[in-house]
Design a protein around this motif. Structure first.
Motif, PDB file in Angstrom:
ATOM      1  N   ALA A   1       7.364  -2.649  -6.550  1.00 47.14           N
ATOM      2  CA  ALA A   1       7.574  -2.741  -8.001  1.00 47.14           C
ATOM      3  C   ALA A   1       7.568  -4.296  -8.543  1.00 47.14           C
ATOM      4  CB  ALA A   1       8.998  -1.833  -8.558  1.00 47.14           C
ATOM      5  N   ARG A   2       8.134  -5.076  -7.891  1.00 40.68           N
ATOM      6  CA  ARG A   2       8.250  -6.533  -7.961  1.00 40.68           C
ATOM      7  C   ARG A   2       6.719  -6.986  -7.989  1.00 40.68           C
ATOM      8  NH1 ARG A   2      12.624  -6.914  -4.821  1.00 40.68           N
ATOM      9  NH2 ARG A   2      11.157  -7.712  -3.185  1.00 40.68           N
ATOM     10  N   ALA A   3       5.910  -6.778  -7.155  1.00 40.16           N
ATOM     11  CA  ALA A   3       4.390  -7.295  -7.001  1.00 40.16           C
ATOM     12  C   ALA A   3       3.511  -6.669  -8.311  1.00 40.16           C
ATOM     13  CB  ALA A   3       4.013  -6.605  -5.517  1.00 40.16           C
TER      14      ALA A   3
ATOM     15  N   GLY B   1      -2.197   2.738   5.188  1.00 41.12           N
ATOM     16  CA  GLY B   1      -1.332   3.876   4.620  1.00 41.12           C
ATOM     17  C   GLY B   1      -0.700   3.800   3.258  1.00 41.12           C
ATOM     18  N   GLY B   2      -1.212   2.660   2.769  1.00 37.62           N
ATOM     19  CA  GLY B   2      -0.590   2.325   1.326  1.00 37.62           C
ATOM     20  C   GLY B   2      -0.886   1.106   0.577  1.00 37.62           C
ATOM     21  N   LEU B   3      -0.008   0.664  -0.373  1.00 43.71           N
ATOM     22  CA  LEU B   3      -0.102  -0.532  -1.084  1.00 43.71           C
ATOM     23  C   LEU B   3       0.499  -1.831  -0.124  1.00 43.71           C
ATOM     24  CD1 LEU B   3      -0.631  -1.673  -3.919  1.00 43.71           C
ATOM     25  CD2 LEU B   3       1.964  -1.635  -4.257  1.00 43.71           C
ATOM     26  N   THR B   4      -0.449  -2.930  -0.097  1.00 42.75           N
ATOM     27  CA  THR B   4      -0.251  -3.899   0.582  1.00 42.75           C
ATOM     28  C   THR B   4      -0.199  -5.188   0.087  1.00 42.75           C
ATOM     29  OG1 THR B   4      -2.285  -4.499   1.709  1.00 42.75           O
ATOM     30  CG2 THR B   4      -0.940  -2.749   2.997  1.00 42.75           C
ATOM     31  N   ASP B   5       0.317  -6.704   0.455  1.00 39.28           N
ATOM     32  CA  ASP B   5      -0.242  -7.703  -0.156  1.00 39.28           C
ATOM     33  C   ASP B   5      -1.779  -7.975  -0.475  1.00 39.28           C
ATOM     34  OD1 ASP B   5      -0.384  -7.970   2.702  1.00 39.28           O
ATOM     35  OD2 ASP B   5       0.101 -10.031   2.671  1.00 39.28           O
ATOM     36  N   ARG B   6      -2.471  -7.267   0.556  1.00 36.35           N
ATOM     37  CA  ARG B   6      -3.850  -7.449   0.394  1.00 36.35           C
ATOM     38  C   ARG B   6      -4.429  -7.121  -1.219  1.00 36.35           C
ATOM     39  NH1 ARG B   6      -7.724  -5.757   4.584  1.00 36.35           N
ATOM     40  NH2 ARG B   6      -8.964  -7.272   3.744  1.00 36.35           N
TER      41      ARG B   6
ATOM     42  N   GLU C   1       0.940   5.084  -4.196  1.00 40.29           N
ATOM     43  CA  GLU C   1       0.683   3.934  -3.050  1.00 40.29           C
ATOM     44  C   GLU C   1      -0.579   3.292  -3.850  1.00 40.29           C
ATOM     45  OE1 GLU C   1       2.067   2.920  -0.226  1.00 40.29           O
ATOM     46  OE2 GLU C   1       3.864   4.702  -0.529  1.00 40.29           O
ATOM     47  N   THR C   2      -0.966   3.274  -4.865  1.00 38.57           N
ATOM     48  CA  THR C   2      -2.114   2.524  -5.377  1.00 38.57           C
ATOM     49  C   THR C   2      -1.718   1.686  -6.772  1.00 38.57           C
ATOM     50  OG1 THR C   2      -3.624   4.351  -4.778  1.00 38.57           O
ATOM     51  CG2 THR C   2      -4.388   2.994  -6.467  1.00 38.57           C
ATOM     52  N   ILE C   3      -2.347   0.561  -6.931  1.00 40.03           N
ATOM     53  CA  ILE C   3      -2.200  -0.029  -8.080  1.00 40.03           C
ATOM     54  C   ILE C   3      -3.739   0.136  -8.909  1.00 40.03           C
ATOM     55  CG2 ILE C   3      -0.395  -1.608  -7.586  1.00 40.03           C
ATOM     56  CD1 ILE C   3      -2.375  -3.735  -6.958  1.00 40.03           C
ATOM     57  N   ARG C   4      -3.585   0.228 -10.282  1.00 43.51           N
ATOM     58  CA  ARG C   4      -4.553   0.240 -11.194  1.00 43.51           C
ATOM     59  C   ARG C   4      -4.407  -0.288 -12.251  1.00 43.51           C
ATOM     60  NH1 ARG C   4      -6.653   4.974 -10.044  1.00 43.51           N
ATOM     61  NH2 ARG C   4      -5.154   5.956  -8.903  1.00 43.51           N
ATOM     62  N   LYS C   5      -5.836  -0.648 -12.845  1.00 45.52           N
ATOM     63  CA  LYS C   5      -5.752  -1.185 -14.249  1.00 45.52           C
ATOM     64  C   LYS C   5      -7.114  -1.116 -15.083  1.00 45.52           C
ATOM     65  CE  LYS C   5      -5.565  -5.699 -16.869  1.00 45.52           C
ATOM     66  NZ  LYS C   5      -5.180  -7.059 -16.818  1.00 45.52           N
ATOM     67  N   THR C   6      -7.079  -0.773 -16.139  1.00 49.26           N
ATOM     68  CA  THR C   6      -8.364  -0.641 -16.826  1.00 49.26           C
ATOM     69  C   THR C   6      -8.705  -1.729 -17.632  1.00 49.26           C
ATOM     70  OG1 THR C   6      -8.094   1.872 -16.951  1.00 49.26           O
ATOM     71  CG2 THR C   6      -9.625   0.890 -18.405  1.00 49.26           C
TER      72      THR C   6
ATOM     73  N   THR D   1       6.554  -1.567  -0.090  1.00 47.59           N
ATOM     74  CA  THR D   1       7.072  -0.182  -0.693  1.00 47.59           C
ATOM     75  C   THR D   1       8.203  -0.160  -1.535  1.00 47.59           C
ATOM     76  OG1 THR D   1       8.552  -0.025   1.043  1.00 47.59           O
ATOM     77  CG2 THR D   1       6.588   1.095   1.383  1.00 47.59           C
ATOM     78  N   GLY D   2       8.815   0.677  -2.117  1.00 45.78           N
ATOM     79  CA  GLY D   2       9.887   0.620  -3.092  1.00 45.78           C
ATOM     80  C   GLY D   2      10.319  -0.711  -4.030  1.00 45.78           C
ATOM     81  N   GLU D   3      10.996  -1.288  -3.885  1.00 45.53           N
ATOM     82  CA  GLU D   3      11.302  -2.487  -4.973  1.00 45.53           C
ATOM     83  C   GLU D   3      10.284  -3.604  -4.726  1.00 45.53           C
ATOM     84  OE1 GLU D   3      15.023  -5.693  -5.663  1.00 45.53           O
ATOM     85  OE2 GLU D   3      15.529  -3.550  -5.545  1.00 45.53           O
TER      86      GLU D   3
END
Length: 96
Positions: free
Chosen positions: A11-13, A76-81, A25-30, A6-8
């Motif tokens: 953002a760093r990841a 429930g959100g963004l993780t290292d996985r 809570e999602t990362i995406r790329k096209t 979460t948070g910083e």
């Protein structure tokens, strides 16, 4: 168990993943390919990588564009996985 980001930390990841963006809570790329066949070849390669990791992205295919969206629903959100799978699919796009 996956480590929630979460948070910083989130953002760093994402900053370490070129072309990926954080959307809640999602990362995406096209990813863009020469044609539909290359796009589908990439999706198949991602499917095998995701299955091996036991972690599956949402995939949107639009002719020569493939958008991957990653979040860990059971956490429930963004993780290292999510970050690990995003990193793992990058070389697959370069091979297509």
């Amino acid at each position: 168990m996956a480590t929630r980001l979460t948070g910083e930390a989130a953002a760093r990841a994402v900053a370490a993943l070129p072309g990926w963006s954080l959307d809640g809570e999602t990362i995406r790329k096209t990813f863009t390919f020469a044609d539909f066949q290359e796009a589908i070849a990439f999706v198949v390669a991602v499917a095998f990588k995701a299955e091996a990791a036991g972690h599956h992205p949402d995939i949107d295919i639009r002719w020569n564009r493939v958008t991957l969206a990653l979040t860990t629903h059971d956490a429930g959100g963004l993780t290292d996985r999510d970050v690990e799978l995003a990193s793992a699919v990058e070389p697959l796009a370069r091979r297509s």
